[in-house]
Design a protein around this motif. Structure first.
Motif, PDB file in Angstrom:
ATOM      1  N   VAL A   1       0.840  -1.203   0.000  1.00  0.00           N
ATOM      2  CA  VAL A   1       0.000   0.000   0.000  1.00  0.00           C
ATOM      3  C   VAL A   1       0.874   1.251   0.000  1.00  0.00           C
ATOM      4  CG1 VAL A   1      -1.881  -1.152   1.228  1.00  0.00           C
ATOM      5  CG2 VAL A   1      -0.152   0.121   2.526  1.00  0.00           C
ATOM      6  N   ARG A   2       0.292   2.306  -0.522  1.00  0.00           N
ATOM      7  CA  ARG A   2       0.943   3.623  -0.441  1.00  0.00           C
ATOM      8  C   ARG A   2       0.055   4.508   0.430  1.00  0.00           C
ATOM      9  NH1 ARG A   2       1.394   5.096  -5.585  1.00  0.00           N
ATOM     10  NH2 ARG A   2       3.546   4.366  -5.787  1.00  0.00           N
ATOM     11  N   VAL A   3       0.618   5.037   1.498  1.00  0.00           N
ATOM     12  CA  VAL A   3      -0.123   5.861   2.450  1.00  0.00           C
ATOM     13  C   VAL A   3       0.428   7.282   2.380  1.00  0.00           C
ATOM     14  CG1 VAL A   3      -0.739   6.209   4.873  1.00  0.00           C
ATOM     15  CG2 VAL A   3      -0.563   3.897   3.948  1.00  0.00           C
ATOM     16  N   THR A   4      -0.457   8.236   2.069  1.00  0.00           N
ATOM     17  CA  THR A   4      -0.053   9.628   1.898  1.00  0.00           C
ATOM     18  C   THR A   4      -0.804  10.516   2.881  1.00  0.00           C
ATOM     19  OG1 THR A   4       0.250   9.219  -0.468  1.00  0.00           O
ATOM     20  CG2 THR A   4       0.190  11.524   0.245  1.00  0.00           C
ATOM     21  N   GLU A   5      -0.067  11.344   3.590  1.00  0.00           N
ATOM     22  CA  GLU A   5      -0.700  12.245   4.559  1.00  0.00           C
ATOM     23  C   GLU A   5      -1.566  13.287   3.853  1.00  0.00           C
ATOM     24  OE1 GLU A   5       0.475  15.488   8.060  1.00  0.00           O
ATOM     25  OE2 GLU A   5       2.032  14.618   6.800  1.00  0.00           O
ATOM     26  N   LYS A   6      -2.789  13.457   4.338  1.00  0.00           N
ATOM     27  CA  LYS A   6      -3.633  14.547   3.855  1.00  0.00           C
ATOM     28  C   LYS A   6      -3.083  15.854   4.411  1.00  0.00           C
ATOM     29  CE  LYS A   6      -7.960  11.902   3.742  1.00  0.00           C
ATOM     30  NZ  LYS A   6      -9.313  11.755   4.361  1.00  0.00           N
ATOM     31  N   VAL A   7      -3.067  16.872   3.577  1.00  0.00           N
ATOM     32  CA  VAL A   7      -2.530  18.159   4.016  1.00  0.00           C
ATOM     33  C   VAL A   7      -3.604  18.930   4.778  1.00  0.00           C
ATOM     34  CG1 VAL A   7      -1.420  20.291   3.314  1.00  0.00           C
ATOM     35  CG2 VAL A   7      -0.948  18.178   2.062  1.00  0.00           C
ATOM     36  N   VAL A   8      -3.566  18.827   6.107  1.00  0.00           N
ATOM     37  CA  VAL A   8      -4.462  19.582   6.983  1.00  0.00           C
ATOM     38  C   VAL A   8      -3.552  20.361   7.933  1.00  0.00           C
ATOM     39  CG1 VAL A   8      -6.360  19.481   8.630  1.00  0.00           C
ATOM     40  CG2 VAL A   8      -6.172  17.742   6.829  1.00  0.00           C
ATOM     41  N   PRO A   9      -3.242  21.619   7.600  1.00  0.00           N
ATOM     42  CA  PRO A   9      -2.235  22.371   8.350  1.00  0.00           C
ATOM     43  C   PRO A   9      -2.438  22.398   9.860  1.00  0.00           C
ATOM     44  CG  PRO A   9      -2.837  23.549   6.359  1.00  0.00           C
ATOM     45  CD  PRO A   9      -3.785  22.393   6.477  1.00  0.00           C
ATOM     46  N   VAL A  10      -3.686  22.552  10.330  1.00  0.00           N
ATOM     47  CA  VAL A  10      -3.920  22.653  11.773  1.00  0.00           C
ATOM     48  C   VAL A  10      -3.563  21.347  12.472  1.00  0.00           C
ATOM     49  CG1 VAL A  10      -5.655  23.005  13.571  1.00  0.00           C
ATOM     50  CG2 VAL A  10      -5.693  24.418  11.510  1.00  0.00           C
ATOM     51  N   LYS A  11      -3.985  20.216  11.883  1.00  0.00           N
ATOM     52  CA  LYS A  11      -3.647  18.924  12.477  1.00  0.00           C
ATOM     53  C   LYS A  11      -2.149  18.676  12.430  1.00  0.00           C
ATOM     54  CE  LYS A  11      -7.966  16.394  11.793  1.00  0.00           C
ATOM     55  NZ  LYS A  11      -8.590  15.175  11.200  1.00  0.00           N
ATOM     56  N   ARG A  12      -1.540  19.061  11.317  1.00  0.00           N
ATOM     57  CA  ARG A  12      -0.096  18.860  11.179  1.00  0.00           C
ATOM     58  C   ARG A  12       0.657  19.690  12.207  1.00  0.00           C
ATOM     59  NH1 ARG A  12       2.663  20.205   5.508  1.00  0.00           N
ATOM     60  NH2 ARG A  12       1.686  18.271   4.824  1.00  0.00           N
ATOM     61  N   ALA A  13       0.251  20.943  12.377  1.00  0.00           N
ATOM     62  CA  ALA A  13       0.909  21.823  13.351  1.00  0.00           C
ATOM     63  C   ALA A  13       0.784  21.254  14.761  1.00  0.00           C
ATOM     64  CB  ALA A  13       0.293  23.225  13.286  1.00  0.00           C
TER      65      ALA A  13
ATOM     66  N   ASN B   1       4.855  27.623  11.389  1.00  0.00           N
ATOM     67  CA  ASN B   1       4.247  28.215  10.200  1.00  0.00           C
ATOM     68  C   ASN B   1       4.868  27.664   8.918  1.00  0.00           C
ATOM     69  OD1 ASN B   1       2.138  30.579  10.499  1.00  0.00           O
ATOM     70  ND2 ASN B   1       3.476  30.718  12.273  1.00  0.00           N
ATOM     71  N   LEU B   2       6.170  27.414   8.938  1.00  0.00           N
ATOM     72  CA  LEU B   2       6.831  26.844   7.762  1.00  0.00           C
ATOM     73  C   LEU B   2       6.457  25.374   7.574  1.00  0.00           C
ATOM     74  CD1 LEU B   2      10.510  28.197   7.814  1.00  0.00           C
ATOM     75  CD2 LEU B   2       8.681  28.829   6.251  1.00  0.00           C
ATOM     76  N   ALA B   3       6.600  24.592   8.643  1.00  0.00           N
ATOM     77  CA  ALA B   3       6.421  23.147   8.547  1.00  0.00           C
ATOM     78  C   ALA B   3       4.972  22.755   8.282  1.00  0.00           C
ATOM     79  CB  ALA B   3       6.923  22.484   9.833  1.00  0.00           C
ATOM     80  N   ALA B   4       4.031  23.393   8.971  1.00  0.00           N
ATOM     81  CA  ALA B   4       2.626  23.009   8.844  1.00  0.00           C
ATOM     82  C   ALA B   4       2.033  23.419   7.502  1.00  0.00           C
ATOM     83  CB  ALA B   4       1.808  23.620   9.979  1.00  0.00           C
ATOM     84  N   ASN B   5       2.603  24.437   6.866  1.00  0.00           N
ATOM     85  CA  ASN B   5       2.075  24.921   5.586  1.00  0.00           C
ATOM     86  C   ASN B   5       2.815  24.364   4.376  1.00  0.00           C
ATOM     87  OD1 ASN B   5      -0.166  26.859   6.136  1.00  0.00           O
ATOM     88  ND2 ASN B   5       1.388  27.810   7.419  1.00  0.00           N
ATOM     89  N   LYS B   6       3.699  23.427   4.611  1.00  0.00           N
ATOM     90  CA  LYS B   6       4.476  22.856   3.506  1.00  0.00           C
ATOM     91  C   LYS B   6       3.566  22.128   2.530  1.00  0.00           C
ATOM     92  CE  LYS B   6       8.551  19.981   2.652  1.00  0.00           C
ATOM     93  NZ  LYS B   6       9.555  19.076   3.278  1.00  0.00           N
ATOM     94  N   LYS B   7       3.681  22.470   1.265  1.00  0.00           N
ATOM     95  CA  LYS B   7       2.920  21.845   0.179  1.00  0.00           C
ATOM     96  C   LYS B   7       1.409  22.001   0.359  1.00  0.00           C
ATOM     97  CE  LYS B   7       6.477  18.426  -0.898  1.00  0.00           C
ATOM     98  NZ  LYS B   7       6.800  16.976  -1.014  1.00  0.00           N
ATOM     99  N   THR B   8       0.981  23.134   0.877  1.00  0.00           N
ATOM    100  CA  THR B   8      -0.456  23.389   1.002  1.00  0.00           C
ATOM    101  C   THR B   8      -0.878  24.429  -0.026  1.00  0.00           C
ATOM    102  OG1 THR B   8      -0.067  25.119   2.675  1.00  0.00           O
ATOM    103  CG2 THR B   8      -0.481  22.887   3.471  1.00  0.00           C
ATOM    104  N   GLU B   9      -2.118  24.349  -0.472  1.00  0.00           N
ATOM    105  CA  GLU B   9      -2.633  25.316  -1.430  1.00  0.00           C
ATOM    106  C   GLU B   9      -2.969  26.640  -0.748  1.00  0.00           C
ATOM    107  OE1 GLU B   9      -5.896  23.702  -3.570  1.00  0.00           O
ATOM    108  OE2 GLU B   9      -4.747  22.028  -4.420  1.00  0.00           O
ATOM    109  N   LYS B  10      -3.529  26.549   0.450  1.00  0.00           N
ATOM    110  CA  LYS B  10      -3.907  27.752   1.187  1.00  0.00           C
ATOM    111  C   LYS B  10      -3.177  27.774   2.528  1.00  0.00           C
ATOM    112  CE  LYS B  10      -7.917  30.333   2.883  1.00  0.00           C
ATOM    113  NZ  LYS B  10      -9.394  30.318   3.059  1.00  0.00           N
TER     114      LYS B  10
END
Length: 203
Positions: free
Chosen positions: A49-61, A115-124
């Motif tokens: 399987v390939r598991v990819t993190e969904k980009v949710v900045p608040v959860k990531r932060a 702010n840098l890490a949580a917003n990495k590769k995010t559209e907004k």
């Protein structure tokens, strides 16, 4: 992350454990179903399987902060509040002075990193404000009092008062506190991180 195991379920479970994520925080792609082979002995094939993190900045932060606090062996409660302009993390717990540092330097660095890490590769992008037990409000009030005190000094002595170097946020507090002052004005000079404010009497 790509992971292999005897079954799809096991591969997903191992990937989530290694990534420290939950099912609702990832997208899962089954690359190979796997097979038991002949009598479970010959021709067995693992699932992949390939598991990819969904980009949710608040959860990531939040997760990054929790990992940092775990490494530092700190007990920290994170209270999250969101508005249109920013998302705020209020941190509470014992012995959190280490997160503030000298005049908030450590706290500012932590906020900058999140702010840098949580917003990495995010559209907004999401703007994050991090505070420790109301430190930023107390510091804001301290700077306001300092601004008025030094403005009075500049007015009485009739000459410039030069403040020590401050970060952009703290300089903004000083400028704002004195922007409508009738007898002094402010300006900044110097290069970061040594840029400082001058309070000058109006002639």
């Amino acid at each position: 992350m790509t992971k292999s195991a005897k079954t799809v379920e096991e591969a997903i479970k191992e990937a989530l454990k290694e990534l420290r994520l939950e099912n609702d925080e990832v997208e899962i792609e089954v690359l190979e179903e796997g097979s038991k082979g002949f009598f479970g002995i010959v021709g067995t094939k693992n699932a992949k399987v390939r598991v990819t993190e969904k980009v949710v900045p608040v959860k990531r932060a939040s997760r990054i902060l929790q990992q940092i606090f775990s490494y530092m062996d700190l007990e920290v409660e994170i209270n999250i509040s969101e508005c249109e302009e920013f998302t705020k993390f209020d941190l509470t717990g014992p012995d959190l002075g280490i997160l503030i540092g000298r005049r908030g330097d450590t706290l500012d660095s932590l906020q900058y990193y999140i702010n840098l890490a949580a917003n990495k590769k995010t559209e907004k992008r999401v703007k994050f404000i991090i505070d420790v037990e109301g430190y930023r409000q107390r510091r804001h009030e301290t700077l306001n009092r300092l601004a008025l005190k030094l403005a009075d000094k500049a007015k009485r002595k009739g000459r410039n008062v030069v403040l020590e170097p401050m970060n952009p946020h703290e300089r903004r507090v000083i400028h704002t506190a004195l922007q409508n002052h009738k007898e002094v004005f402010t300006y900044s000079e110097g290069e970061e991180p040594y840029r400082k404010i001058i309070i000058s009497p109006k002639k």
